[in-house]
Write an enzyme that holds these catalytic residues in place. Structure first.
Site, mmCIF file in Angstrom:
data_model
loop_
_atom_site.group_PDB
_atom_site.id
_atom_site.type_symbol
_atom_site.label_atom_id
_atom_site.label_comp_id
_atom_site.label_asym_id
_atom_site.label_seq_id
_atom_site.Cartn_x
_atom_site.Cartn_y
_atom_site.Cartn_z
ATOM 1 N N GLU A 1 60.158 -34.032 51.583
ATOM 2 C CA GLU A 1 59.116 -35.061 51.509
ATOM 3 C C GLU A 1 58.652 -35.199 50.064
ATOM 4 O OE1 GLU A 1 54.603 -35.729 53.264
ATOM 5 O OE2 GLU A 1 55.220 -33.768 52.506
ATOM 6 N N ASP B 1 58.016 -29.639 53.213
ATOM 7 C CA ASP B 1 56.735 -30.284 52.961
ATOM 8 C C ASP B 1 56.459 -30.345 51.457
ATOM 9 O OD1 ASP B 1 54.165 -31.259 54.158
ATOM 10 O OD2 ASP B 1 53.354 -29.547 53.050
#
Length: 538
Positions: free
Chosen positions: A270, A201
């Site tokens: 990401e 993330d």
């Protein structure tokens, strides 16, 4: 076809655990529920699953605020349930990737409880603390992605702490070597349990500038950051000092070294909210074979979806890529579903399939989000049912992320086969007609066609690992070639509702079949009926 390494050109099916399958009747999906549906996922022909966070958490941001990195939240089950999930997935030939939320923790994590207690404790420097300016205001002008200042005053320490997201998500201080190592240790815990990799993330938010300099304003006339809604003041800054710092590369290399200790493991990062070109960042973070295996940006998670736009994205990436490997996604748990974001004005029965075929034909790996195989549109969630703090804060200009997080629809009953209880988010009535059970019974359904295309795609070496060259001057048709040692393919995609005829002077050996599309080659031209594609050996 033997695909080694598995992740290169692999298809990764993303699961949002809260919304996939509820096994215990509390209205919230869980790990045993996911395990019960692994046979269905394997039947699609994908290579891996990616589980969004299931760790212990107060759930202020639905698991992206972790309070214990090495345990399962009781809402989702137990560690034994996770081990059973991994074992069953491996029996079915599926790899298992899990989210790692390393840039920040929950404010209820024991690390933060200790850190905020005083300025001299062993974890005093584990988070980003700073004194106020002489007038008591925040240390600088940095903004939170969720709105307002990214600094929160703490009365215990009499200092501000940094939070790029909610105030309950304090940022870790990666400049501290102990924090650096603690995160690697957390990852090792899951590797030892048998996970095959990680989705990372906000992989470009680990480090901040130690100098805490003010960010400059975003230049007028340049596009806003494409992963943050334009109504958010965050887009008014160029985020020069609070993300994508050079030191980030050192941590990526350390993570790669860790994964290299294990066989056949992989990471996908990401990359969002970058003030530079995120495609350049993706290339930087995945090139050289010593950092991330692959990464994705928000370039295909934007509303733009014309052939010209796809050509620009692919041209920009190639100009910076070198040996970098992308992982493309057109939907996930943070953005409006592509069937609506791209296809709202298109044929809802045909557009979703051709858009998925386009995605799975690009050079790179692919993340498919749960429900994309069904062609689910964005769900309509009324304000009174919203759960997402981001959506509640910016309503109605931005409605948040709940519309892509509603429960998976397994059948057309009122509870969608997801739960016997009231689901944590409402099921959109439009989704019921697109349920798995309904589509399994329809030979021409999106689900059957997706399954057919995926299984055909998985047998094409050029689509798995081949290079990519654009065919220019093709108007509204998106046309390119994929070339590997074993195979050379021409791919032509029509994502419009109009038949397209494109002159093509190259040699075509054979138009391939078996993928379910009806594009043709006639008299020196590629003919693409509405929402159709052509695949040919060249």
């Amino acid at each position: 076809m033997n695909n080694n390494p598995w992740w290169k050109g692999g298809i990764i099916y993303q699961i949002y655990p809260r919304s996939y399958m509820d096994s215990n009747g509390d209205g919230i999906g869980d790990l045993p529920g996911i395990t019960s549906k692994l046979d269905y996922i394997a039947s699609l022909g994908v290579d891996a699953i990616w589980l969004s966070p299931f760790f212990k958490s107060p759930m202020k941001d639905f698991g992206y605020d972790v309070s214990d990195y090495c345990d399962v939240d009781p809402m989702f089950g137990t560690l034994d349930d996770f081990k059973a999930l991994v074992a069953r997935a491996h029996e079915l030939g599926l790899k298992v990737m899990i989210d790692q939320v390393l840039s920040h923790t929950s404010d209820q994590h024991p690390w933060f409880t200790e850190s905020r207690s005083n300025r001299t404790n062993p974890k005093a420097d584990w988070y980003v603390w700073a004194d106020p300016k002489p007038d008591g205001t925040a240390p600088n002008n940095w903004l939170s992605i969720f709105g307002g200042s990214s600094w929160q005053w703490d009365t215990q320490r009499q200092q501000y702490y940094l939070h790029n997201f909610l105030t309950s998500q304090p940022d870790l201080n990666f400049h501290n070597p102990e924090v650096f190592q603690a995160n690697l240790d957390n990852m090792r815990f899951w590797l030892d349990l048998g996970v095959d990799g990680f989705r990372l993330d906000t992989v470009n938010l680990y480090y901040h500038s130690a100098g805490l300099q003010d960010n400059p304003p975003h230049p007028e006339g340049t596009p806003y950051i494409n992963s943050v809604d334009a109504s958010n003041p965050y887009v008014r800054q160029t985020h020069q000092y609070d993300l994508s710092q050079p030191e980030n590369l050192n941590f990526l290399k350390a993570m790669r070294d860790l994964l290299n200790e294990y066989d056949d493991r992989s990471m996908v990062g990401e990359i969002g909210v970058d003030h530079t070109d995120p495609l350049q960042r993706m290339a930087e973070y995945t090139a050289g074979g010593d950092k991330l295996h692959m990464a994705y940006t928000f370039d295909l998670l934007s509303p733009e979806h014309s052939a010209d736009y796809f050509r620009r994205v692919m041209t920009t990436f190639k100009a910076n890529a070198g040996d970098a490997w992308p992982c493309w996604a057109s939907s996930n748990h943070d953005v409006k579903r592509s069937a609506t974001r791209w296809g709202e004005q298109e044929d809802p029965n045909q557009f979703p399939l051709v858009s998925m075929a386009m995605l799975m034909s690009l050079r790179g790996s692919v993340c498919l989000y749960q429900g994309e195989e069904l062609g689910l549109p964005e769900a309509d969630v009324p304000f009174e049912a919203l759960q997402d703090p981001y959506g509640i804060e910016f309503w109605p200009e931005y409605t948040g992320r709940d519309g892509c997080r509603t429960p998976m629809v397994w059948n057309a009953d009122q509870g969608a086969g997801f739960s016997e209880a009231k689901p944590w988010l409402p099921v959109d009535p439009r989704h019921l007609a697109l349920s798995v059970e309904t589509q399994e019974q329809q030979n021409d359904s999106m689900l059957h066609k997706m399954r057919q295309f995926i299984q055909w795609r998985q047998q094409q070496p050029a689509l798995i690992k081949g290079d990519m060259e654009l065919v220019e001057e093709t108007g509204e048709a998106f046309i390119f070639t994929r070339q590997s040692d074993e195979q050379s393919l021409l791919v032509a995609i029509n994502m419009t509702g109009t038949e397209l005829t494109v002159p093509y002077s190259g040699a075509i050996k054979a138009v391939l079949t078996g993928h379910g599309f009806s594009g043709r080659y006639e008299h020196g031209a590629i003919v693409l009926p509405p929402y159709q594609a052509l695949f040919a050996e060249v």
